[in-house]
Design an enzyme around this catalytic site. Structure first.
Site, short mmCIF file in Angstrom:
data_model
loop_
_atom_site.label_atom_id
_atom_site.label_comp_id
_atom_site.label_asym_id
_atom_site.label_seq_id
_atom_site.Cartn_x
_atom_site.Cartn_y
_atom_site.Cartn_z
N LYS A 1 10.35 10.99 -9.97
CA LYS A 1 8.77 12.16 -9.06
C LYS A 1 9.68 13.69 -8.99
O LYS A 1 8.98 14.50 -9.50
CB LYS A 1 9.15 11.93 -7.78
CG LYS A 1 8.03 10.34 -7.52
CD LYS A 1 6.71 10.51 -7.60
CE LYS A 1 5.76 9.69 -7.66
NZ LYS A 1 4.55 9.69 -7.94
N TYR B 1 11.96 5.61 -8.42
CA TYR B 1 11.12 6.09 -8.46
C TYR B 1 11.86 7.89 -8.01
O TYR B 1 10.59 8.98 -7.99
CB TYR B 1 11.23 5.84 -6.93
CG TYR B 1 9.46 6.55 -5.72
CD1 TYR B 1 8.60 6.25 -6.56
CD2 TYR B 1 9.69 7.43 -5.03
CE1 TYR B 1 7.46 6.50 -5.87
CE2 TYR B 1 8.75 7.49 -4.21
CZ TYR B 1 7.56 7.75 -4.86
OH TYR B 1 6.51 8.26 -4.08
P1 NAP Z 1 -1.21 3.23 -3.06
O1 NAP Z 1 -1.74 2.92 -1.92
O2 NAP Z 1 0.04 2.45 -3.54
O3 NAP Z 1 -1.66 2.84 -4.43
C1 NAP Z 1 -1.41 3.11 -5.67
C2 NAP Z 1 -2.86 3.83 -6.56
O4 NAP Z 1 -2.39 3.80 -8.13
C3 NAP Z 1 -3.76 2.29 -6.31
O5 NAP Z 1 -5.17 3.03 -6.19
C4 NAP Z 1 -3.34 1.89 -7.63
O6 NAP Z 1 -4.53 1.19 -8.12
C5 NAP Z 1 -3.36 2.78 -8.48
N1 NAP Z 1 -2.51 2.20 -9.88
C6 NAP Z 1 -0.95 1.38 -9.42
N2 NAP Z 1 -0.34 2.02 -10.58
C7 NAP Z 1 -1.55 1.99 -11.74
C8 NAP Z 1 -1.11 2.32 -12.76
N3 NAP Z 1 -0.96 2.16 -13.78
N4 NAP Z 1 -3.30 2.11 -13.81
C9 NAP Z 1 -3.73 3.48 -13.09
N5 NAP Z 1 -3.54 3.27 -11.84
C10 NAP Z 1 -2.61 2.90 -10.97
O7 NAP Z 1 0.18 4.33 -3.65
P2 NAP Z 1 -0.24 5.83 -2.53
O8 NAP Z 1 0.89 5.97 -1.41
O9 NAP Z 1 -1.51 5.79 -1.75
O10 NAP Z 1 0.51 7.03 -3.66
C11 NAP Z 1 -0.48 7.61 -4.02
C12 NAP Z 1 0.70 8.60 -5.20
O11 NAP Z 1 1.15 9.49 -4.42
C13 NAP Z 1 1.29 7.89 -6.16
O12 NAP Z 1 1.98 8.31 -7.10
C14 NAP Z 1 2.42 8.44 -4.97
O13 NAP Z 1 3.75 7.78 -6.26
C15 NAP Z 1 2.58 9.13 -4.45
N6 NAP Z 1 3.20 9.49 -2.94
C16 NAP Z 1 3.06 8.55 -1.88
C17 NAP Z 1 3.63 8.87 -0.50
C18 NAP Z 1 3.57 7.69 0.24
O14 NAP Z 1 3.75 7.97 1.21
N7 NAP Z 1 2.98 6.77 0.83
C19 NAP Z 1 4.45 9.85 -0.05
C20 NAP Z 1 4.79 10.61 -1.50
C21 NAP Z 1 4.30 10.64 -3.16
P3 NAP Z 1 -4.97 -1.03 -7.51
O15 NAP Z 1 -5.37 -0.50 -6.30
O16 NAP Z 1 -6.05 -0.76 -8.34
O17 NAP Z 1 -3.58 -1.02 -8.29
#
Ligand code: NAP
Length: 248
Positions: free
Chosen positions: A160, A156
């Site tokens: 990133k 991961y």
């Molecule tokens: P999340 O709640 O797990 O939601 C992920 C989203 O991405 C969902 O809408 C999922 O669709 C979609 N997705 C996953 N794989 C996909 C693919 N191959 N094609 C199209 N859509 C896909 O994640 P989040 O926490 O909101 O994170 C969003 C972004 O921020 C990510 O890139 C993550 O790495 C980054 N981020 C998050 C955090 C954190 O603490 N949450 C911190 C740093 C960075 P489905 O619902 O259809 O599965």
């Protein structure tokens, strides 16, 4: 004041979490929204309805961000339906956390495909309409973990960190066309991706966060709004940490 009136924004992975918050924030500021999801059909339909209820044009597309051909088709479909693409948020991502000795080649590839190749796939497509209109903003979701590293998250973190190198390179490549490319590096944000952090108590994490709390999805959406809008028109190639001070 609405900051994105009549702009067209394409946001990947907006059926849940940070992507959903960005879609709602952009719509609140007058943008028309195209968004993607992978499998959450019902949530995507609900978001489409909610956005339409806010008075903007909205459409959800089932499209795998890791699939190059799907990204090509998506950009073509969105350009046809919405007329252009002004803003692209590469948000879709996954985590497959494991210590290196347990991390399988399949898990490594899965993370790279969904998190890093996805950014190449769609950015390569959206710069075409942006070059035509000589304007655009691309926002890539990196992570604090891509900046600092984290035990148990080597795949991961590598994906990133790769996003940061990609973001800076693309900013240099297309800045002369008035297209900007920036990254956001969130800390721990309350979504499905991080729900496991609460197991065993969230308080132990708060000690590592100067602001003493996890981020809310709206905290990230506000940063995305800044980078999408003309408020940041002289900002490109940057990594904006939205992490409660964790990156210090
Ligand atoms: P999340 O709640 O797990 O939601 C992920 C989203 O991405 C969902 O809408 C999922 O669709 C979609 N997705 C996953 N794989 C996909 C693919 N191959 N094609 C199209 N859509 C896909 O994640 P989040 O926490 O909101 O994170 C969003 C972004 O921020 C990510 O890139 C993550 O790495 C980054 N981020 C998050 C955090 C954190 O603490 N949450 C911190 C740093 C960075 P489905 O619902 O259809 O599965």
């Amino acid at each position: 004041m609405k900051l994105l009136e009549n702009k067209v924004a394409l946001i990947t992975g907006a059926s849940r979490g940070i992507g959903e918050a960005i879609a709602l924030k952009f719509a609140e500021h007058g943008a028309n929204i195209a968004f993607t999801y992978l499998s959450s059909e019902e949530k995507a339909k609900a978001l489409e309805d909610k956005l339409a209820g806010m008075g903007v044009k909205a459409k959800g597309y089932k499209s795998d961000a890791g699939d190059y051909k799907a990204a090509e088709q998506l950009a073509a479909d969105v350009s046809k339906e919405f007329g252009t693409i002004d803003i692209c948020v590469n948000n879709a991502g996954i985590s497959r956390d494991n210590l290196l000795l347990r991390l399988t080649p399949e898990q490594w590839d899965e993370v790279m495909q969904a998190n890093l190749k996805s950014i190449y796939n769609l950015t390569r497509q959206v710069i075409k309409p942006m070059m035509k209109s000589r304007a655009g903003s691309i926002i890539n979701l990196s992570s604090i973990v891509g900046v600092k590293g984290n035990a148990g998250q080597s795949a991961y973190a590598a994906s990133k960190a790769g996003i940061i190198g990609f973001t800076k390179s693309i900013a240099a490549e297309i800045g002369s066309r008035n297209i900007r490319c920036n990254a956001i590096a969130p800390g721990f944000v309350e979504t499905d991706m991080t729900h496991y952090l609460k197991d065993g108590g969230a308080e132990k994490w708060f000690e590592k966060i100067p602001l003493g709390r996890f981020g809310k999805t709206e905290d990230i959406a506000n940063a995305a709004l800044f980078l999408a809008s003309d408020m940041s028109q002289y900002v490109t190639g940057q990594v904006l940490s939205v992490c409660g001070g964790m990156s210090m």
